[in-house]
Design a protein around this motif. Structure first.
Motif, short mmCIF file in Angstrom:
data_model
loop_
_atom_site.label_atom_id
_atom_site.label_comp_id
_atom_site.label_asym_id
_atom_site.label_seq_id
_atom_site.Cartn_x
_atom_site.Cartn_y
_atom_site.Cartn_z
N HIS A 1 1.21 -1.14 -8.31
CA HIS A 1 -0.05 -1.14 -7.57
C HIS A 1 -1.07 -2.07 -8.22
O HIS A 1 -1.91 -2.65 -7.57
CB HIS A 1 -0.66 0.26 -7.63
N GLN B 1 8.46 6.63 -11.18
CA GLN B 1 7.02 6.49 -11.14
C GLN B 1 6.37 7.46 -12.12
O GLN B 1 5.58 7.09 -12.97
CB GLN B 1 6.58 6.79 -9.71
N ASP C 1 9.47 1.60 -11.53
CA ASP C 1 8.49 2.08 -10.54
C ASP C 1 7.17 2.37 -11.23
O ASP C 1 7.08 3.29 -12.04
CB ASP C 1 9.06 3.33 -9.85
N GLU C 2 6.16 1.58 -10.90
CA GLU C 2 4.80 1.76 -11.42
C GLU C 2 4.77 2.06 -12.92
O GLU C 2 4.34 3.15 -13.32
CB GLU C 2 4.08 2.86 -10.63
N PRO D 1 0.84 -1.21 0.00
CA PRO D 1 0.00 0.00 0.00
C PRO D 1 0.87 1.26 0.00
O PRO D 1 2.08 1.19 0.17
CB PRO D 1 -0.80 -0.12 1.30
N ASN D 2 0.21 2.39 -0.17
CA ASN D 2 0.92 3.67 -0.11
C ASN D 2 1.67 3.79 1.20
O ASN D 2 1.17 3.43 2.25
CB ASN D 2 -0.07 4.83 -0.19
N GLY D 3 2.88 4.30 1.14
CA GLY D 3 3.64 4.49 2.36
C GLY D 3 4.32 3.23 2.85
O GLY D 3 4.89 3.21 3.93
N TYR E 1 -3.70 -5.01 2.80
CA TYR E 1 -3.63 -4.49 1.44
C TYR E 1 -4.80 -4.93 0.59
O TYR E 1 -5.61 -4.12 0.15
CB TYR E 1 -2.30 -4.96 0.84
N LYS F 1 8.06 1.53 -0.81
CA LYS F 1 8.54 1.04 -2.11
C LYS F 1 9.50 2.04 -2.77
O LYS F 1 10.59 1.66 -3.20
CB LYS F 1 7.34 0.78 -3.05
N THR F 2 9.07 3.28 -2.81
CA THR F 2 9.92 4.28 -3.48
C THR F 2 11.19 4.53 -2.69
O THR F 2 12.28 4.69 -3.26
CB THR F 2 9.14 5.58 -3.69
#
Lengths: 377, 547, 251
Positions: free
Chosen positions: C209, C93, C177-178, C44-46, C248, C49-50
């Motif tokens: 995602h 991303q 990335d995405e 999930p966000n946060g 998730y 990953k980045t």
């Protein structure tokens, strides 16, 4: 080099105009009788010669700002340092002809009761050494400054502010008498350069031609740099610095190299400027001067090189006109220029014209045309 | 006061002017037993007219002893090169501070032209004699202020011939402050007196040590150089102790000067901390907002001078809200007309606002002229006071107090008002704030107005210590940016710490390298510092600042 | 360096911790990637990953933990440019291409070649450079647009150009990335195909995602949550994991 030509149409016109000026203006000034409508009076030579030096400074600034996104608010410092190096040579040429007739020391040192020539002045009676310093002093300062700044990844406005602080610090320093560069009054009362009287018309005409040629050479160097793959990396840094790093380019080295090169060009501009105006003093370091140079580039069109030179000449022509005819209004006009150009003409004159023509040309030129990168931001 | 003066008691009934003159004359006669003859004064004055230094010196001594009513005025005039004589008639005149000529003998207005008169010249010997004579004349003066000054004068001149009089005065003195001054004067004499006993010397050293300033230090050093044994030891120990105290006071004084300079930097930078630090807008016209504030003060004072002179002491209080409003409105206008089109393009914003600053400077130059305009200080800003070994001027003190007040008020606005909350929301996440119904355009304009308004207020304070000219703003813009960047963008406390520490550092550097070089060194330091820590002293970390 | 490989993995992260102002973005992240592997990373966000990508590429220094590449090279000691030169390519991303350069120049700048300033200033183009550019543009389907400014491309085209630039770098490891954020279904399918074909001779880490896309890739999946790995395995296995469902998938 890629398939792009060093001189495109715009560059070719620019080169022809400069070469023609370098040849014809001295003839018109020296060989044509004053009565003739083709005669160029001395003050016009002095004035336009000054503009050409500004134009070279503008090209140098465009190289770092237009192509690499480094908005230097301290390029006036490099210009002034080049000017001081030349001024020191010219001071040494005065010899015993000063007011105090001291063969070893410039007047202001005698006035300050100094007995020995400071180390910083050694060697400046040699023209070759002075020329070396014209390049080396701005170059070394830019290298040292850039070494710290670019390595620590100081970018954008922060970089602009510290370049401004740099020239401000130099302004304060050069105002001090004990710096040994003439303090408040700077260096002036020059007599001759390489044995030629700096005031004489032939010398002035020669300096004019030299300025035109220096501008052309500066332009060609800048053009060659920007057309190379190196130049493409510069533009990549300007548009997406972090992406360029992730491609494996050492951004700091690229910036350092182009910043130093640009500073040296500015130094040459200053060195040509000083014998033509006859004085160099600390006010050349004023932060306002450096910002004014930025607006020349913005008016002409950043990232176009030729535009920067045109902008410098146009704005300074305007300045000469205003300060003569309407001195009260010059700062209003200059201020308005800053506001209006950033709001309504972000690509400058040449950039905007180029954009209009490019649309038509794109179809004609085909796939591998030579394209000046447009400014994205 | 005069009642304490035994011999002068008879003269109490006389007018104040008479007391000064007659009592002094009587006392001086008794002290030397030389009657004041009416014609002696003519001989004395003639010596002044001889234009020879030894004669002048002699004349000074005689004059002090003569008890002439005009003696004090003549000696004062001599000290300030206002004593004149006519080379042909040998008549002597003195000018008062306003330039009116008086006859030296009678003290009446002289009906002559100053044109043909020559100045009585001074050299160091004459000056020394003059100081001593002035001290002599005033030591027993009925005027307490004069006595205090005389005591100080003896302390400084160390004129041994005054010793007996100082002793006499000390015996009679009842005012504790003047008594202390005489004790110190006596100590100063004893410390260097050839025939003083060891006990006297030790006592003198103790007194000087208690006085504890730079002058006492000089005397102690002189005493130590000539003395031996216990006296020398006492003097040396006093010197060591004084050195320490003096160094502490000197450093404290430097800290005070530094805080004063720092508060000026903070005042100039604090508005920028909002527009640049919090909003991220590069406003090169910030200095001109300060200038507008200073000119507002000027206009307010001009108006008060013309129509309500009684309100002058309130001029700054009146100027503050006006300066806030004028600079704030100018700021909002700049934001709405120019800056809002350039959000996200900081370099263009920099250039455009520089252009605005040029226009504003020229506008003020056209409107008010290029020269400095005179902004006065209200009475409560003038003067100074001593705090221990510190000398504190009221003007600087109020500026520091004012700066703290502005800083706290700003913190309050940002933290405790709905506007502050909205502003912080917008600067942290514009899209989110917008979707929650906050009018971000309005907040941008108001925040910019707030920052500019504070700059205007700063201008009111700076008008008190700096020249009010069209260039006022220019001199602060670079410093202000450096302070904000040094402190850490977006951090008001960082701005505070940066401004004060730079101010103090500057004042500590100055004695060693001079003001200009000190400033250069600090600039270089900040340039290097920013390269080491581009986000300043108190940097915010994290992904948010990378964007 | 080559002599004593610490691990047999191409990429090896162990106990990596990163915090920003007290917020722990990564709390003891460990991950190993074998040479030639394609790995999908979801969360999930946060989840971090980045930040993980930032640590691998040298943009962010970890507070603690080891990051090794090709067995023995400590990535925490190198900067972005050095890591890129080692052969780690990254696709952001948000597509970041050089907007004022042509499509062709974008690839040219990415192409494996000496990166030093002097080399680019004075160097001449290697022979065959245009053939390589042609091949890459053909792979990502941008041959017809080669002379266009990259700024004028559509969102999907920019994503492909960026993948093309990654190919031009010829890295040993690609971090993506995405890649399909904001793409149409057809573009997403094309992209999956593209990545699978690239994976034949490169190691790839894909952060995504889009579950359908991850399923489409058909590779081992690592699930991140609050800066640490909570599950790892084939997509069917991790989607059945109750912890994963809770944080998730279950939402």
């Amino acid at each position: 080099m890629t398939s792009a030509r060093l001189l495109d149409l715009r560059g070719a016109i620019f080169a022809v105009v400069l070469i023609a000026a370098a040849i014809l203006v001295p003839i018109a000034a020296l060989a044509v009788p004053p009565a003739s409508p083709f005669h160029v009076p001395a003050y016009v030579i002095a004035l336009t010669g000054k503009y050409l030096c500004y134009a070279l400074l503008a090209v140098a600034l465009d190289l770092v700002w237009g192509y690499c996104g480094i908005l230097s608010l301290g390029h006036g410092a490099f210009f002034a340092l080049g000017g001081y190096a030349m001024g020191m040579y010219l001071m040494r040429q005065i010899g015993a002809r000063g007011v105090y007739a001291n063969p070893n020391l410039p007047d202001f040192m005698v006035f300050l009761n100094w007995h020995d020539l400071p180390v910083a002045w050694w060697g400046f009676n040699s023209f070759g050494y002075a020329l070396l310093m014209v390049l080396a002093v701005p170059g070394v300062l830019a290298f040292a400054f850039g070494w710290f700044a670019f390595r620590s990844r100081v970018t954008g406005v922060y970089l602009s502010i510290i370049t401004q602080a740099m020239t401000y610090a130099l302004l304060l320093a050069f105002f001090r008498n004990d710096m040994g560069f003439g303090g408040n009054n700077g260096l002036t009362d020059f007599k001759d350069i390489l044995g030629w009287n700096v005031q004489a018309e032939p010398t002035r005409a020669a300096l004019f031609s030299l300025s035109a040629i220096a501008l052309l050479i500066g332009y060609l160097i800048a053009r060659a740099v920007t057309m190379s793959k190196f130049g493409k990396v510069l533009v990549a840094i300007r548009d997406a610095e972090s992406r360029t790093r992730f491609l494996g380019y050492r951004v700091e080295n690229y910036k350092l190299l182009v910043f130093t090169l640009s500073a040296m060009m500015a130094g040459v501009a200053g060195a040509l400027y000083v014998p033509q105006v006859g004085i160099i003093n600390p006010s050349e370091f004023a932060p306002a001067n450096s910002i004014e140079a930025v607006i020349w580039v913005a008016v002409g069109g950043r990232g176009t090189l030729v535009g920067a030179a045109i902008g410098a000449v146009l704005v300074n022509f305007g300045k000469t006109y205003f300060t003569g005819a309407l001195p009260e209004y010059w700062l209003f006009a200059l201020g308005a220029l800053f506001v209006l150009v950033t709001l309504f003409l972000p690509k400058g004159i040449v950039g905007t014209l180029g954009q209009l023509f490019a649309r038509e040309r794109r179809a004609a030129v085909g796939a591998r045309g030579n394209r000046v990168p447009a400014v994205a931001e | 006061m005069t009642a304490s003066f035994g011999r002068g008691r008879a003269a109490v009934a006389a007018t104040r002017d008479l007391i000064c003159g007659i009592a002094l004359a009587i006392l001086l006669c008794l002290a030397w037993g030389t009657p004041a003859r009416a014609d002696a004064i003519d001989d004395t004055l003639a010596r002044f007219a001889s234009d020879k230094f030894p004669e002048t010196e002699k004349a000074i001594g005689e004059l002090a002893a003569s008890g002439a009513t005009t003696a004090a005025a003549i000696l004062d005039a001599l000290g300030e090169n206002r004593l004149l004589f006519n080379p042909s008639t040998r008549a002597v005149y003195y000018k008062d501070a306003a330039g009116t000529l008086f006859d030296a003998k009678t003290g009446e207005k002289a009906g002559v032209e100053a044109g043909g008169l020559k100045k009585v010249r001074l050299n160091n010997a004459v000056r020394g004699a003059l100081e001593a004579a002035k001290g002599d004349m005033s030591i027993l003066s009925p005027d307490p202020a004069r006595r205090l000054a005389a005591a100080e004068s003896v302390f400084k001149s160390r004129d041994q011939s005054a010793f007996a009089k100082v002793e006499a005065a000390l015996a009679k003195e009842t005012d504790t402050r003047i008594k202390l001054a005489f004790e110190q004067a006596r100590a100063a004499l004893l410390a260097t007196k050839v025939d003083a006993s060891e006990a006297q010397r030790l006592e003198a050293i103790a007194t000087l040590r208690a006085r504890g300033d730079q002058d006492a230090m000089g005397l102690l050093e002189a005493a130590s150089a000539t003395a031996q044994g216990a006296v020398k030891a006492a003097a040396d120990s006093a010197i060591a102790s004084l050195n320490l105290t003096l160094a502490v006071w000197k450093n404290l004084q430097n800290v005070w000067y530094g805080l004063s300079l720092g508060s000026v930097l903070l005042l100039a930078a604090i508005g920028l901390a909002i527009t640049f630090g919090v909003m991220g807008v590069i406003n090169m016209a910030h200095g001109e907002m300060v200038m507008l504030g200073a000119y507002t003060t000027f206009i307010v004072q001009e108006w008060i001078r013309a129509y309500q002179p009684g309100l002058f002491d309130y001029s700054l209080a009146i100027a503050i809200p006006l300066a806030f409003a004028i600079a704030g409105i100018a700021g909002i206008a700049i934001e709405r007309l120019v800056i809002r089109f350039l959000y996200g393009r900081p370099l263009e914003t920099l250039l455009a606002t520089w252009g605005i600053s040029l226009i504003l400077q020229q506008a003020v130059r056209t409107g008010f002229g290029p020269n400095n305009r005179d902004v006065g200080a209200p009475s409560w800003m003038a003067g100074s006071f001593e705090l221990g070994g510190l000398s504190i001027t009221y003007g600087r003190m109020w500026i520091i107090v004012f700066t703290i007040g502005v800083f706290l008020a700003l913190q309050l606005v940002l933290r405790a008002t709905p506007f502050g909350l909205r502003m912080r929301a917008v600067t942290q996440n514009r899209r989110m704030a917008s979707s929650m119904g906050i009018n971000t355009n309005r907040i941008d304009a108001l925040a910019f107005g707030l920052g500019s308004g504070i700059a205007g207020i700063a201008g009111v304070a700076l008008s008190q210590i700096d020249n009010v000219s069209p260039n006022l703003g220019q001199s602060y813009i670079i410093d202000s940016f450096l302070v904000v960047v040094f402190g850490g963008v977006g951090n008001l406390w960082g701005t505070l710490v940066a401004a004060l520490s730079l101010g103090v550092a500057n004042k500590f550097l100055e004695p060693f390298v001079g003001a200009v070089l000190g400033k250069i060194l600090l600039l270089v330091f900040i340039i290097l510092f920013i390269q080491k820590r581009p986000r300043g002293l108190f940097a915010l970390k994290g992904r948010a600042v990378e964007a | 360096m080559d002599g004593k490989a610490l691990t047999s993995s191409l990429l090896y992260l162990d106990g990596v911790k990163v915090s920003f102002d007290g917020y722990q973005a990564l709390r003891g992240l460990s991950l190993a990637l074998t040479p030639g592997e394609m790995r999908a990373i979801i969360g999930p966000n946060g989840a971090g990953k980045t930040t993980m990508m930032d640590v691998i590429t040298g943009k962010t220094r970890p507070d603690e933990g080891d990051v090794y590449f090709a067995g023995s090279i400590d990535l925490t000691a190198l900067d972005e440019a050095a890591i890129a030169e080692l052969g780690i390519g990254r696709k952001f991303q948000k597509p970041t291409v050089f907007e004022s350069h042509t499509v062709e120049d974008n690839v040219l700048l990415a192409l494996k070649a000496p990166r030093a300033a002097a080399a680019t200033l004075f160097g001449r183009d290697e022979a065959g450079i245009h053939r390589r550019i042609d091949a890459i543009l053909a792979t990502v389907g941008l041959s017809d647009l080669r002379a266009h400014l990259a700024g004028g491309l559509s969102h999907g085209q920019k994503q492909w150009l960026e993948i093309g630039m990654l190919l031009a770098q010829d890295p040993k490891l690609l971090l993506v990335d995405e890649p399909v954020a904001g793409m149409t279904d057809a573009e997403t399918a094309q992209t999956a195909q593209l990545l699978r074909s690239i994976a034949k001779d490169h190691s790839i880490v894909v952060v995504e995602h889009d579950m359908a896309f991850v399923r489409d890739l058909g590779v081992k999946v690592t699930v991140l949550h609050e800066g640490a790995v909570i599950a790892e395995g084939p997509i069917d296995q991790v989607s059945a994991d109750p912890k994963v469902i809770e944080v998730y998938l279950g939402r």
